[in-house]
Write an enzyme that holds these catalytic residues in place. Structure first.
Site, short mmCIF file in Angstrom:
data_model
loop_
_atom_site.label_atom_id
_atom_site.label_comp_id
_atom_site.label_asym_id
_atom_site.label_seq_id
_atom_site.Cartn_x
_atom_site.Cartn_y
_atom_site.Cartn_z
N CYS A 2 8.61 -49.04 -17.14
CA CYS A 2 7.35 -48.96 -18.53
C CYS A 2 6.46 -49.06 -16.53
O CYS A 2 6.66 -48.65 -15.59
CB CYS A 2 6.47 -50.18 -18.83
SG CYS A 2 7.99 -51.07 -18.70
N ARG A 27 8.33 -42.21 -17.17
CA ARG A 27 9.26 -42.97 -16.82
C ARG A 27 9.94 -43.23 -18.25
O ARG A 27 10.73 -43.87 -17.99
CB ARG A 27 8.10 -43.82 -15.90
CG ARG A 27 7.89 -44.02 -15.02
CD ARG A 27 7.49 -44.91 -14.02
NE ARG A 27 8.14 -45.92 -13.85
CZ ARG A 27 8.03 -46.43 -12.79
NH1 ARG A 27 8.11 -45.62 -11.68
NH2 ARG A 27 8.91 -47.36 -12.68
N ASN A 101 5.18 -55.54 -16.89
CA ASN A 101 6.82 -55.17 -16.84
C ASN A 101 7.57 -55.61 -16.71
O ASN A 101 7.38 -56.12 -15.50
CB ASN A 101 6.47 -53.81 -15.36
CG ASN A 101 6.14 -52.59 -15.97
OD1 ASN A 101 5.37 -52.43 -17.27
ND2 ASN A 101 5.59 -52.03 -14.38
N GLY A 102 8.60 -55.86 -17.19
CA GLY A 102 9.80 -56.70 -17.08
C GLY A 102 9.69 -57.57 -18.67
O GLY A 102 9.78 -56.99 -19.52
N GLU A 478 29.17 -37.12 -15.13
CA GLU A 478 27.88 -37.00 -14.65
C GLU A 478 27.71 -35.48 -15.39
O GLU A 478 26.98 -35.60 -16.08
CB GLU A 478 28.11 -36.21 -13.42
CG GLU A 478 26.67 -35.91 -13.20
CD GLU A 478 25.76 -36.50 -13.15
OE1 GLU A 478 26.17 -38.22 -13.49
OE2 GLU A 478 24.39 -36.49 -13.22
N HIS A 501 46.23 -38.86 -24.75
CA HIS A 501 46.68 -40.87 -24.88
C HIS A 501 46.17 -41.47 -26.07
O HIS A 501 45.75 -42.40 -25.91
CB HIS A 501 46.51 -41.99 -23.79
CG HIS A 501 47.48 -40.72 -22.72
ND1 HIS A 501 48.48 -41.38 -22.83
CD2 HIS A 501 47.42 -39.96 -21.72
CE1 HIS A 501 49.02 -40.94 -22.18
NE2 HIS A 501 49.08 -40.25 -21.07
N1 GLU Z 1 8.78 -57.61 -22.99
C1 GLU Z 1 7.75 -56.44 -22.42
C2 GLU Z 1 7.29 -56.08 -23.66
O1 GLU Z 1 8.47 -55.76 -25.02
C3 GLU Z 1 7.53 -55.37 -21.87
C4 GLU Z 1 8.33 -54.27 -21.87
C5 GLU Z 1 7.87 -53.21 -20.68
O2 GLU Z 1 8.55 -53.22 -19.76
O3 GLU Z 1 7.02 -52.28 -20.85
O4 GLU Z 1 6.07 -55.63 -24.22
#
Ligand code: GLU
Length: 601
Positions: A2, A27, A101-102, A478, A501
């Site tokens: 994000c 993204r 983010n995270g 790919e 197989h």
């Molecule tokens: N963990 C956060 C959420 O779920 C942030 C997610 C994200 O990185 O956009 O809101």
């Protein structure tokens, strides 16, 4: 995954923030939001599900204005997709606003321990973080900065964050912090910005300071202060990013993916120019890299997704030219189930973004064990390139479409050149790559052919197969990923010999089976496998190379050295995926549920 943007010190923050979010759309995200502060008069919080364009409408209707603000595109990890769960998240009293983010791994423990009396309005881990800041500011009498740091100190070691916080009591100040998730501060005379991706803010500045893991920064209109994980003030020099802002535009193309497919010939030439001197000798690979690889008894390529597939091709080059046994591993598996290593391993990390969280986890582990590491990535100055001992650039230019195309071919080429630099051979790779570039253009010029194949063979189909042997089996993986990730046709990539197989039971009347046939040693066997599926009703589409072609093949690829045929064989697959997706009326550049750089584990 994000995206985050923030700005302070401009007359009208909203347009910058919305334009920035627009640049981050590629993204992948599911909702978006913005908070703009109008000094001590208060602020505006606007959030919306779906596209940034929906947020733009809502924000304009709300007459949002102010000189500083933060904005976010969310890719939900905790809590479903809803307006309430979109960011910015705010504290109960409306003092603090946070984008994130995270992932905060221990959010539930923190919530239970510190926030039992607080009413929550979302299911996000992020709301826990902002409520904690508020609690520490209020109950412990801490400044916003100290409360922010205290909250961060409580996050467990596996958490990942890029945070950007605003406080109504300091309306022109942005507080930023990061760990395992990228965050940059952009500096200029007309306002400062914070962003997770420089591309979002190139219209404000091209001068960026990279935050390191554990840093906390205070960003004001005319001042930036950075404190490291120990709380010491540190000076970090900005770097100038030489990206032409128009490189991130799609020009006359309807989709970035098509532009990026077409760019592959130019990218091949650019890579050759950089890595070869006029006499065809490899250059710009330092002696330190060469010495470290020469000292290795085994190469481990670690990557995810498309990069993993590029690694499967690269493996052949390292074994053939560098004569070093090579293994390729999926980073999310390697991170928690490390195989037995050889005595002198050398690690190569392949990544488009250089931010892939799964690969970063492996890099951290490997560094702790003291083994030499090299990152080959498209984004120079990314976390993986910075943290490995060595780095080599891919030189593919910004890749915006979620489905990777030119970064894949660039990864294959750079691995070929690196492996070739150890080769004792008369083979002239520079010359052969020049031929590859010409032939890539020839194939991309035949778009109509691939459109027709997609429209006739894949129309209304729910599933498909790509098969091949040897290097073609690597490309089949790919090719299948390209088709499934954007068109949602459930596609399997297979080593052709494996079909009988088990999987051949899935073949029904009309099931599309694409066969990639460019390797002479196994061409006869592959023809046999095509016959086997055809006998069971499959609609077979053979993509062969000139010398192996037979009448009736759907497309005949121009011929380059067999080892480099993956660079040609993948192009029809990219174009077929593109046109199958258009045929279904889907957004080619932004497939559902996916993000461009996968920064969560
Ligand atoms: N963990 C956060 C959420 O779920 C942030 C997610 C994200 O990185 O956009 O809101």
């Amino acid at each position: 995954m994000c995206g985050i943007v923030g700005i302070t010190g401009v007359d009208d923050a909203l347009p910058y923030l919305l334009r920035g979010l627009g640049k981050l759309e590629y993204r992948g995200y599911d909702s978006a939001g913005v908070y703009v502060s109008d000094g001590f008069n208060g602020g505006y919080l606007v959030k919306e599900k779906g596209r940034v364009s929906a947020l733009v409408k809502k924000a304009e209707a709300a007459h949002v204005h102010g000189t500083a603000g933060i904005a976010h595109t969310r890719w939900a990890t905790h809590g479903g997709v809803s307006v309430a769960n979109a960011h910015p998240q705010q504290s109960a009293d409306g003092r603090f606003y946070l984008v994130h983010n995270g992932v905060i791994e221990n959010y539930q423990e923190l919530k239970d321990r510190y926030l039992s009396g607080v009413t929550f309005h979302s299911q996000t881990d992020t709301e826990v973080a902002v409520q904690l800041v508020d609690k520490f500011a209020k109950e412990d009498g801490l400044s916003a900065f100290d409360a922010f740091r205290k909250m961060i100190s409580l996050l467990d070691g596996n958490s990942a964050y890029g945070f950007l916080l605003m406080d109504r009591e300091n309306p022109d100040t942005l507080l930023a912090a990061k760990k395992k998730s990228p965050l940059l501060i952009g500096v200029s005379d007309h306002g400062n910005v914070v962003t997770s991706d420089a591309a979002a803010m190139l219209d404000v500045t091209q001068d960026f300071i990279e935050l390191h893991d554990g840093d906390v920064a205070v960003v004001k209109p005319k001042q930036v202060e950075i404190f490291d994980a120990q709380g010491q003030a540190v000076e970090r020099e900005p770097f100038h990013l030489d990206i032409d802002p128009t490189e991130t535009d799609k020009g006359a193309y309807p989709y970035y993916m098509l532009k990026e497919i077409d760019e592959q010939a130019v990218v091949a030439r650019k890579i050759s120019q950089y890595y070869f001197d006029d006499d065809g000798r490899v250059q710009n690979i330092s002696c330190a890299i060469s010495d470290a690889i020469r000292a290795a008894d085994r190469i481990y390529i670690v990557a995810a997704g498309t990069s993993f597939h590029a690694g499967l091709v690269g493996q052949r080059y390292f074994e053939k030219w560098a004569k070093i046994p090579t293994e390729v591993h999926v980073s999310s598996e390697f991170a928690y189930d490390q195989p037995m290593l050889s005595e002198h391993p050398f690690f190569i990390f392949l990544s488009q973004s250089g931010e892939t969280a799964d690969s970063r986890e492996v890099l951290d582990n490997i560094k702790r064990q003291g083994y030499p590491t090299l990152t080959i990535a498209n984004v120079v100055n990314s976390t993986l390139t910075r943290e490995a001992d060595f780095a080599l650039p891919l030189l593919a230019g910004p890749e915006i479409a979620v489905a990777s195309t030119k970064a894949y071919t660039a990864q294959v080429i750079v691995q070929a050149i690196l492996a070739y630099s150890f080769a004792d051979t008369d083979f002239n790779l520079k010359q052969e790559l020049a031929k590859v570039a010409v032939e890539v253009s020839a194939i991309t010029d035949e778009k109509e052919t691939f459109k027709e194949i997609a429209d006739t063979v894949l129309h209304n189909q729910r599933s498909a197969f790509y098969i091949g042997r040897g290097l073609d089996a690597a490309v089949a993986l790919e090719a299948a990923l390209k088709l499934k990730e954007i068109s949602y046709v459930q596609t399997e990539g297979f080593a052709a010999g494996e079909l009988k197989h088990g999987t051949i039971s899935l073949i029904e009347e009309g099931t599309p089976v694409f066969a990639l046939l460019t390797q002479s040693k196994t061409a006869g066997l592959l023809r046999g496998e095509v016959a086997q599926v055809a006998a069971r009703g499959a609609n077979t589409v053979i993509i062969s190379s000139e010398s192996l072609a037979r009448p009736g093949d759907a497309y005949v690829l121009p011929e380059v050295d067999e080892l480099l045929m993956p660079l040609l064989a993948v192009i029809p697959a990219q174009l077929i995926a593109y046109y199958a997706t258009l045929d279904r009326g889907l957004d080619v550049d932004r497939p559902r549920n996916l993000a461009k750089s996968v920064t969560v584990q």
